[in-house]
Design a protein around this motif. Structure first.
Motif, PDB file in Angstrom:
ATOM      1  N   GLU A 167       4.267   5.228  -0.822  1.00  0.00           N
ATOM      2  CA  GLU A 167       4.636   4.724  -2.070  1.00  0.00           C
ATOM      3  C   GLU A 167       5.114   2.980  -2.115  1.00  0.00           C
ATOM      4  OE1 GLU A 167       7.721   7.383  -3.314  1.00  0.00           O
ATOM      5  OE2 GLU A 167       6.311   9.178  -3.705  1.00  0.00           O
ATOM      6  N   LEU A 168       5.728   2.836  -1.191  1.00  0.00           N
ATOM      7  CA  LEU A 168       6.095   1.453  -0.623  1.00  0.00           C
ATOM      8  C   LEU A 168       5.129   0.513  -0.679  1.00  0.00           C
ATOM      9  CD1 LEU A 168       8.379  -0.654   0.033  1.00  0.00           C
ATOM     10  CD2 LEU A 168       8.185   0.104   2.315  1.00  0.00           C
ATOM     11  N   PHE A 169       4.108   0.885   0.171  1.00  0.00           N
ATOM     12  CA  PHE A 169       2.835   0.208   0.672  1.00  0.00           C
ATOM     13  C   PHE A 169       2.023   0.011  -0.796  1.00  0.00           C
ATOM     14  CE2 PHE A 169      -1.616  -0.287   1.002  1.00  0.00           C
ATOM     15  CZ  PHE A 169      -1.507  -1.208   2.039  1.00  0.00           C
ATOM     16  N   HIS A 170       1.919   1.144  -1.527  1.00  0.00           N
ATOM     17  CA  HIS A 170       1.092   0.747  -2.785  1.00  0.00           C
ATOM     18  C   HIS A 170       1.780   0.233  -3.803  1.00  0.00           C
ATOM     19  CE1 HIS A 170      -2.358   3.010  -1.241  1.00  0.00           C
ATOM     20  NE2 HIS A 170      -1.719   3.922  -0.922  1.00  0.00           N
ATOM     21  N   ARG A 171       3.294   0.087  -4.036  1.00  0.00           N
ATOM     22  CA  ARG A 171       4.060  -0.679  -4.592  1.00  0.00           C
ATOM     23  C   ARG A 171       3.949  -2.404  -4.437  1.00  0.00           C
ATOM     24  NH1 ARG A 171       8.349   2.079  -4.419  1.00  0.00           N
ATOM     25  NH2 ARG A 171       9.571   0.886  -2.852  1.00  0.00           N
ATOM     26  N   MET A 172       3.834  -2.336  -2.952  1.00  0.00           N
ATOM     27  CA  MET A 172       3.722  -3.994  -2.665  1.00  0.00           C
ATOM     28  C   MET A 172       2.387  -4.408  -2.738  1.00  0.00           C
ATOM     29  SD  MET A 172       6.604  -4.396   0.661  1.00  0.00           S
ATOM     30  CE  MET A 172       6.526  -6.092   0.480  1.00  0.00           C
ATOM     31  N   ALA A 173       1.539  -3.375  -2.584  1.00  0.00           N
ATOM     32  CA  ALA A 173       0.099  -4.002  -2.618  1.00  0.00           C
ATOM     33  C   ALA A 173      -0.356  -4.218  -3.961  1.00  0.00           C
ATOM     34  CB  ALA A 173      -0.675  -2.846  -1.849  1.00  0.00           C
ATOM     35  N   ASP A 174       0.241  -3.724  -4.864  1.00  0.00           N
ATOM     36  CA  ASP A 174       0.323  -3.853  -6.167  1.00  0.00           C
ATOM     37  C   ASP A 174       0.554  -5.217  -6.757  1.00  0.00           C
ATOM     38  OD1 ASP A 174      -1.317  -1.394  -6.442  1.00  0.00           O
ATOM     39  OD2 ASP A 174       0.299  -0.228  -7.559  1.00  0.00           O
ATOM     40  N   ASP A 175       1.718  -5.712  -5.987  1.00  0.00           N
ATOM     41  CA  ASP A 175       2.453  -6.712  -6.492  1.00  0.00           C
ATOM     42  C   ASP A 175       2.541  -8.159  -5.382  1.00  0.00           C
ATOM     43  OD1 ASP A 175       3.306  -5.276  -8.594  1.00  0.00           O
ATOM     44  OD2 ASP A 175       5.281  -4.684  -7.759  1.00  0.00           O
ATOM     45  N   THR A 176       1.766  -7.846  -4.337  1.00  0.00           N
ATOM     46  CA  THR A 176       1.813  -9.086  -3.561  1.00  0.00           C
ATOM     47  C   THR A 176       0.343  -9.210  -2.751  1.00  0.00           C
ATOM     48  OG1 THR A 176       2.394  -7.622  -1.597  1.00  0.00           O
ATOM     49  CG2 THR A 176       4.286  -8.282  -2.723  1.00  0.00           C
ATOM     50  N   THR A 177       0.487 -10.066  -1.770  1.00  0.00           N
ATOM     51  CA  THR A 177      -1.020 -10.300  -1.180  1.00  0.00           C
ATOM     52  C   THR A 177      -1.221  -9.318  -0.274  1.00  0.00           C
ATOM     53  OG1 THR A 177       0.207 -11.787   0.368  1.00  0.00           O
ATOM     54  CG2 THR A 177      -0.998 -12.945  -1.158  1.00  0.00           C
ATOM     55  N   ALA A 178      -0.605  -8.308   0.120  1.00  0.00           N
ATOM     56  CA  ALA A 178      -0.448  -6.918   0.913  1.00  0.00           C
ATOM     57  C   ALA A 178      -1.941  -6.430   0.286  1.00  0.00           C
ATOM     58  CB  ALA A 178       0.314  -6.220   0.741  1.00  0.00           C
ATOM     59  N   SER A 179      -2.235  -6.535  -0.905  1.00  0.00           N
ATOM     60  CA  SER A 179      -3.508  -5.773  -1.524  1.00  0.00           C
ATOM     61  C   SER A 179      -4.806  -6.217  -0.642  1.00  0.00           C
ATOM     62  CB  SER A 179      -3.764  -6.366  -2.899  1.00  0.00           C
ATOM     63  OG  SER A 179      -4.036  -7.994  -2.817  1.00  0.00           O
ATOM     64  N   ILE A 180      -4.641  -7.327   0.089  1.00  0.00           N
ATOM     65  CA  ILE A 180      -5.880  -7.632   1.082  1.00  0.00           C
ATOM     66  C   ILE A 180      -5.870  -6.507   2.088  1.00  0.00           C
ATOM     67  CG2 ILE A 180      -4.463  -8.952   2.799  1.00  0.00           C
ATOM     68  CD1 ILE A 180      -6.960 -10.849   2.772  1.00  0.00           C
ATOM     69  N   ILE A 181      -4.834  -5.885   2.593  1.00  0.00           N
ATOM     70  CA  ILE A 181      -4.841  -4.861   3.436  1.00  0.00           C
ATOM     71  C   ILE A 181      -5.000  -3.515   3.067  1.00  0.00           C
ATOM     72  CG2 ILE A 181      -3.898  -6.349   5.231  1.00  0.00           C
ATOM     73  CD1 ILE A 181      -1.452  -4.363   4.886  1.00  0.00           C
ATOM     74  N   GLN A 182      -5.157  -3.385   1.659  1.00  0.00           N
ATOM     75  CA  GLN A 182      -5.525  -2.125   0.961  1.00  0.00           C
ATOM     76  C   GLN A 182      -6.649  -1.540   1.159  1.00  0.00           C
ATOM     77  OE1 GLN A 182      -3.659  -1.686  -2.848  1.00  0.00           O
ATOM     78  NE2 GLN A 182      -4.011   0.775  -2.825  1.00  0.00           N
ATOM     79  N   THR A 183      -7.386  -0.487   1.955  1.00  0.00           N
ATOM     80  CA  THR A 183      -8.697  -0.526   2.038  1.00  0.00           C
ATOM     81  C   THR A 183      -8.921   1.000   1.524  1.00  0.00           C
ATOM     82  OG1 THR A 183      -8.307   0.042   4.324  1.00  0.00           O
ATOM     83  CG2 THR A 183      -9.048  -2.006   3.904  1.00  0.00           C
ATOM     84  N   THR A 184      -7.756   2.113   1.476  1.00  0.00           N
ATOM     85  CA  THR A 184      -7.681   3.391   1.412  1.00  0.00           C
ATOM     86  C   THR A 184      -6.631   3.805   0.839  1.00  0.00           C
ATOM     87  OG1 THR A 184      -7.969   5.576   2.378  1.00  0.00           O
ATOM     88  CG2 THR A 184      -7.312   3.626   3.593  1.00  0.00           C
ATOM     89  N   ARG A 193      -5.086   6.158   1.613  1.00  0.00           N
ATOM     90  CA  ARG A 193      -4.322   6.623   2.752  1.00  0.00           C
ATOM     91  C   ARG A 193      -3.493   5.616   3.474  1.00  0.00           C
ATOM     92  NH1 ARG A 193      -2.730  12.002   3.490  1.00  0.00           N
ATOM     93  NH2 ARG A 193      -4.660  13.067   3.284  1.00  0.00           N
ATOM     94  N   ASN A 194      -3.491   4.254   3.233  1.00  0.00           N
ATOM     95  CA  ASN A 194      -2.887   3.110   3.525  1.00  0.00           C
ATOM     96  C   ASN A 194      -1.458   3.393   3.400  1.00  0.00           C
ATOM     97  OD1 ASN A 194      -5.181   1.134   2.610  1.00  0.00           O
ATOM     98  ND2 ASN A 194      -4.227   0.614   4.543  1.00  0.00           N
ATOM     99  N   CYS A 195      -0.792   3.457   4.259  1.00  0.00           N
ATOM    100  CA  CYS A 195       0.842   3.607   4.102  1.00  0.00           C
ATOM    101  C   CYS A 195       1.784   2.641   5.175  1.00  0.00           C
ATOM    102  CB  CYS A 195       0.949   5.211   4.577  1.00  0.00           C
ATOM    103  SG  CYS A 195       0.682   5.607   6.265  1.00  0.00           S
ATOM    104  N   PHE A 196       1.226   2.178   6.009  1.00  0.00           N
ATOM    105  CA  PHE A 196       2.212   1.396   6.819  1.00  0.00           C
ATOM    106  C   PHE A 196       1.767  -0.162   6.564  1.00  0.00           C
ATOM    107  CE2 PHE A 196       1.450   4.762   9.681  1.00  0.00           C
ATOM    108  CZ  PHE A 196       2.495   5.020  10.353  1.00  0.00           C
ATOM    109  N   LEU A 197       2.931  -1.022   6.431  1.00  0.00           N
ATOM    110  CA  LEU A 197       2.857  -2.326   5.807  1.00  0.00           C
ATOM    111  C   LEU A 197       2.445  -3.368   7.346  1.00  0.00           C
ATOM    112  CD1 LEU A 197       5.833  -2.342   3.447  1.00  0.00           C
ATOM    113  CD2 LEU A 197       3.315  -2.719   3.008  1.00  0.00           C
ATOM    114  N   GLY A 198       2.522  -2.884   8.333  1.00  0.00           N
ATOM    115  CA  GLY A 198       2.165  -3.837   9.333  1.00  0.00           C
ATOM    116  C   GLY A 198       1.359  -3.188  10.455  1.00  0.00           C
ATOM    117  N   MET A 199       0.305  -4.048  11.037  1.00  0.00           N
ATOM    118  CA  MET A 199      -0.467  -3.776  12.003  1.00  0.00           C
ATOM    119  C   MET A 199      -0.481  -4.860  13.117  1.00  0.00           C
ATOM    120  SD  MET A 199      -4.444  -3.222  11.712  1.00  0.00           S
ATOM    121  CE  MET A 199      -5.443  -1.998  12.160  1.00  0.00           C
ATOM    122  N   ALA A 200      -0.338  -4.261  14.184  1.00  0.00           N
ATOM    123  CA  ALA A 200      -0.298  -5.049  15.564  1.00  0.00           C
ATOM    124  C   ALA A 200      -1.507  -5.019  16.258  1.00  0.00           C
ATOM    125  CB  ALA A 200       1.061  -5.042  16.267  1.00  0.00           C
TER     126      ALA A 200
END
Length: 152
Positions: A43-60, A62-69
């Motif tokens: 829920e947090l991921f999708h809320r942020m992806a809808d409202d920020t540039t995090a949308s660039i990392i939304q590929t499915t 099933r995305n749920c983590f906001l960071g990837m190292a």
């Protein structure tokens, strides 16, 4: 504000798209492991992806983590990731052709010989962990995480 050239943004977006099957599998495993936390992260991921540039990392979905190292040849001493979610999880994976490079969790006396395709879920803010040096080859690590501050 830092300006990032378009080709770099495109390269990052392409990397995340190529990683989609792994992201989907990690999301499904997380949902099975801890449905309540998966729902909260998702829920947090999708809320942020809808409202920020995090949308660039939304590929499915099933995305749920906001960071990837993405870590190349990482070797580190025992530590806790104090910025990660205290009651949450990280997903840790290794890729490459290597020997050694174990994920060690000294508090519980475990050592994981992660091979390509393995995923370890861990509470990295609570459990001290380290990665030993490889004896041959090059180890690539991928860690999905969400920092505590992102949930405020």
């Amino acid at each position: 504000m830092v300006k990032v050239p378009g080709y770099k943004i495109n390269a990052v977006a392409e990397f995340f798209r190529a990683f989609t099957p792994i992201t989907q599998a990690v999301g499904a495993l997380f949902d099975t492991l801890d449905h309540q936390n998966y729902q909260r992260y998702s829920e947090l991921f999708h809320r942020m992806a809808d409202d920020t540039t995090a949308s660039i990392i939304q590929t499915t979905s099933r995305n749920c983590f906001l960071g990837m190292a993405v870590l190349t040849g990482l070797c580190c001493s025992p530590h806790r990731d104090s910025r990660d979610t205290m009651d949450g999880w990280v997903a840790d994976m290794a890729f490459g052709d290597f020997e050694g490079g174990y994920l060690e969790v000294p508090q519980v006396g475990l050592q994981f010989d992660l091979r390509p395709g393995d995923v370890v879920f861990m509470r990295s803010a609570l459990l001290q962990h380290s990665v030993s040096d490889t004896t041959t080859g090059l180890r690539y690590g991928v860690v999905y995480f969400t920092h505590e501050s992102m949930q405020d």
